[in-house]
Design an enzyme around this catalytic site. Structure first.
Site, PDB file in Angstrom:
ATOM      1  N   TRP A   1      -0.516   6.589   9.653  1.00  0.00           N
ATOM      2  CA  TRP A   1      -0.307   5.138   9.516  1.00  0.00           C
ATOM      3  C   TRP A   1       1.388   4.980  10.157  1.00  0.00           C
ATOM      4  CZ3 TRP A   1       3.584   2.206   6.922  1.00  0.00           C
ATOM      5  CH2 TRP A   1       3.435   0.848   6.995  1.00  0.00           C
TER       6      TRP A   1
ATOM      7  N   GLY B   1      -6.262   2.024   9.648  1.00  0.00           N
ATOM      8  CA  GLY B   1      -6.416   2.152   8.069  1.00  0.00           C
ATOM      9  C   GLY B   1      -5.353   1.107   7.561  1.00  0.00           C
ATOM     10  N   ASP B   2      -4.748   0.365   8.292  1.00  0.00           N
ATOM     11  CA  ASP B   2      -3.981  -0.608   7.959  1.00  0.00           C
ATOM     12  C   ASP B   2      -4.554  -1.857   7.052  1.00  0.00           C
ATOM     13  OD1 ASP B   2      -0.854  -1.736   8.199  1.00  0.00           O
ATOM     14  OD2 ASP B   2      -2.305  -3.429   8.152  1.00  0.00           O
ATOM     15  N   LEU B   3      -4.283  -1.823   5.754  1.00  0.00           N
ATOM     16  CA  LEU B   3      -4.868  -2.753   4.839  1.00  0.00           C
ATOM     17  C   LEU B   3      -4.693  -4.502   5.235  1.00  0.00           C
ATOM     18  CD1 LEU B   3      -6.481  -3.368   2.222  1.00  0.00           C
ATOM     19  CD2 LEU B   3      -4.295  -3.502   1.043  1.00  0.00           C
TER      20      LEU B   3
END
Length: 189
Positions: A120, A139-141
């Site tokens: 990330w 994978g970034d929320l």
């Protein structure tokens, strides 16, 4: 570069961020898993310890780790990560001057070799510092939340689903991410 593909109307989330690779990575490590405000405060305390500038790699390695931790408000792990970055820069295993010339995959490989810099963080470096146009941090929320809302999904999509959904956005997946973050009224860094 992101600027050349048209980001009119989007806030410049790079404002106030460092302009060189080393300082960008120092800030990224210092601010991991913190709010933007807390990350900026720690980064500024670190710089204040060195007269308002980012410490050189040799200075980080010469510093007593505990004194650095306390003075800047860093965790033990972050001090280790800053030392790992300094070691990689000094021994030449991370050539910061060459990163701009490398393909995205090679930049990621070079950065994740440093303890404390994960996928990330490497992807954010590509987006924010190198301004690469085709990065999708699966994978970034924030990206996952925005895609869930945009697509009406019942749950957060996983990396494979984000990759699939983002495929049509090539070669401007970074721009799509900027709009996705903006849809949440959030910035990535």
């Amino acid at each position: 570069m992101i600027d050349s593909i048209g980001t009119d109307g989007l806030e410049d989330f790079r404002a106030g961020l460092p302009s060189n690779s080393y300082a960008t990575l120092i800030r990224a490590i210092a601010g991991q898993q913190l709010s933007n405000a807390a990350a900026a405060a720690i980064y500024n305390r670190l710089r204040a310890r060195y007269g308002g500038r980012v410490p050189a790699p040799a200075e980080i390695l010469a510093e007593d780790p505990e004194e650095l931790r306390v003075a800047a408000g860093l965790s033990n792990a972050k001090v280790r990560y800053l030392r790992s970055l300094a070691e990689h820069v000094l021994d030449g295993s991370l050539d910061l001057d060459s990163l701009d010339d490398l393909p995205d995959e090679d930049v990621i490989a070079a950065l994740v070799a440093v303890k404390g810099i994960g996928l990330w963080s490497a992807q954010m470096f590509l987006i924010v510092h190198l301004q690469r146009p085709n990065v999708l941090p699966v994978g970034d929320l924030g990206i996952r939340k925005a895609i869930m809302t945009l697509c009406g999904l019942p749950a957060l999509p996983g990396p494979a689903e984000v990759t699939e959904i983002g495929e049509p956005w090539r070669p401007y997946r970074t721009l799509a991410c900027l709009f996705l973050w903006r849809s949440l009224h959030a910035t990535p860094i």
